[in-house]
Write a protein that holds these residues in place. Structure first.
Motif, PDB file in Angstrom:
ATOM      1  N   VAL A 151       0.856  -1.178   0.000  1.00 50.06           N
ATOM      2  CA  VAL A 151       0.000   0.000   0.000  1.00 50.06           C
ATOM      3  C   VAL A 151       0.900   1.238   0.000  1.00 50.06           C
ATOM      4  O   VAL A 151       1.789   1.372   0.843  1.00 50.06           O
ATOM      5  CB  VAL A 151      -0.922   0.023   1.236  1.00 50.06           C
ATOM      6  N   PHE A 152       0.657   2.126  -0.962  1.00 50.07           N
ATOM      7  CA  PHE A 152       1.450   3.343  -1.083  1.00 50.07           C
ATOM      8  C   PHE A 152       0.565   4.566  -0.930  1.00 50.07           C
ATOM      9  O   PHE A 152      -0.589   4.560  -1.336  1.00 50.07           O
ATOM     10  CB  PHE A 152       2.109   3.406  -2.473  1.00 50.07           C
ATOM     11  N   LYS A 153       1.122   5.616  -0.333  1.00 50.88           N
ATOM     12  CA  LYS A 153       0.530   6.954  -0.372  1.00 50.88           C
ATOM     13  C   LYS A 153       1.498   7.774  -1.195  1.00 50.88           C
ATOM     14  O   LYS A 153       2.584   8.103  -0.726  1.00 50.88           O
ATOM     15  CB  LYS A 153       0.355   7.534   1.024  1.00 50.88           C
ATOM     16  N   GLY A 154       1.089   8.045  -2.421  1.00 54.86           N
ATOM     17  CA  GLY A 154       2.029   8.665  -3.344  1.00 54.86           C
ATOM     18  C   GLY A 154       3.112   7.655  -3.669  1.00 54.86           C
ATOM     19  O   GLY A 154       2.837   6.548  -4.111  1.00 54.86           O
ATOM     20  N   GLU A 155       4.346   8.007  -3.362  1.00 54.06           N
ATOM     21  CA  GLU A 155       5.463   7.098  -3.621  1.00 54.06           C
ATOM     22  C   GLU A 155       6.014   6.485  -2.341  1.00 54.06           C
ATOM     23  O   GLU A 155       7.055   5.825  -2.356  1.00 54.06           O
ATOM     24  CB  GLU A 155       6.565   7.850  -4.376  1.00 54.06           C
ATOM     25  N   VAL A 156       5.315   6.676  -1.222  1.00 52.91           N
ATOM     26  CA  VAL A 156       5.787   6.182   0.070  1.00 52.91           C
ATOM     27  C   VAL A 156       5.036   4.908   0.440  1.00 52.91           C
ATOM     28  O   VAL A 156       3.802   4.881   0.468  1.00 52.91           O
ATOM     29  CB  VAL A 156       5.581   7.260   1.171  1.00 52.91           C
ATOM     30  N   LEU A 157       5.785   3.839   0.741  1.00 47.80           N
ATOM     31  CA  LEU A 157       5.191   2.584   1.192  1.00 47.80           C
ATOM     32  C   LEU A 157       4.652   2.780   2.603  1.00 47.80           C
ATOM     33  O   LEU A 157       5.393   3.159   3.510  1.00 47.80           O
ATOM     34  CB  LEU A 157       6.249   1.465   1.182  1.00 47.80           C
ATOM     35  N   THR A 158       3.342   2.557   2.781  1.00 52.89           N
ATOM     36  CA  THR A 158       2.740   2.785   4.097  1.00 52.89           C
ATOM     37  C   THR A 158       2.274   1.508   4.781  1.00 52.89           C
ATOM     38  O   THR A 158       2.075   1.504   5.992  1.00 52.89           O
ATOM     39  CB  THR A 158       1.526   3.738   3.980  1.00 52.89           C
ATOM     40  N   ASP A 159       2.089   0.438   4.021  1.00 50.19           N
ATOM     41  CA  ASP A 159       1.541  -0.768   4.638  1.00 50.19           C
ATOM     42  C   ASP A 159       1.684  -1.944   3.683  1.00 50.19           C
ATOM     43  O   ASP A 159       1.945  -1.771   2.492  1.00 50.19           O
ATOM     44  CB  ASP A 159       0.059  -0.553   4.963  1.00 50.19           C
TER      45      ASP A 159
END
Length: 151
Positions: free
Chosen positions: A15-23
């Motif tokens: 799961v990404f928010k933008g280009e950041v892996l969040t989950d």
């Protein structure tokens, strides 16, 4: 989501928010309460947006009631089904007028009205192949809604 899990050999999605892996999400995570709540929130937003969209396109409760009358004239089984709906709504006429537009109608009613000539096919959907069966997309949306809302 099923196609994404099918394509992934590890049964894990990122799961990404933008280009950041969040989950990370595993297929078994979909049985968790927080996932069910997220789906319920999405379905509720979808239903509200459907009602607003129909309203903004200048449709009102009376238009769906006319649609039910039109469908009741199609054939015998439709007549019984839609006359039953009309009868139940007639008994709740006060609620129908006191609540906002389209609040007394199910998501399935809204989708079917939106795909009919009565609404000028405002919300188009078609049949798709699902495991060898031909199923309306609206049926799948309504099934997902019922699964989410009724657990």
């Amino acid at each position: 989501m099923i196609k994404k899990f099918d394509a992934d050999t590890n049964n894990v999605l990122f799961v990404f928010k933008g280009e950041v892996l969040t989950d990370t999400v595993h297929f078994s995570d979909y049985n968790q309460t927080k996932v069910l709540h997220a789906i319920q929130d999405d379905v509720l937003s979808f239903e509200r947006n459907m009602r607003q969209y129909l309203f903004l396109k200048n449709f009102r409760n009376e238009d769906i009631l006319e649609y039910f009358k039109y469908r009741a004239g199609k054939n015998e089984s439709s007549r019984r089904f839609y006359e039953g709906k009309l009868h139940r709504l007639e008994k709740r006429k006060d609620e129908l007028t006191q609540l906002g537009e389209f609040q007394m109608f199910d998501l399935k009613d809204l989708l079917e009205f939106g795909n009919d000539s009565q609404s000028h096919h405002l919300i188009g959907y078609s049949k798709i192949d699902l495991q060898g069966r031909s199923v309306y997309e609206s049926t799948l949306v309504n099934s997902l809604r019922n699964m989410a809302m009724h657990g």
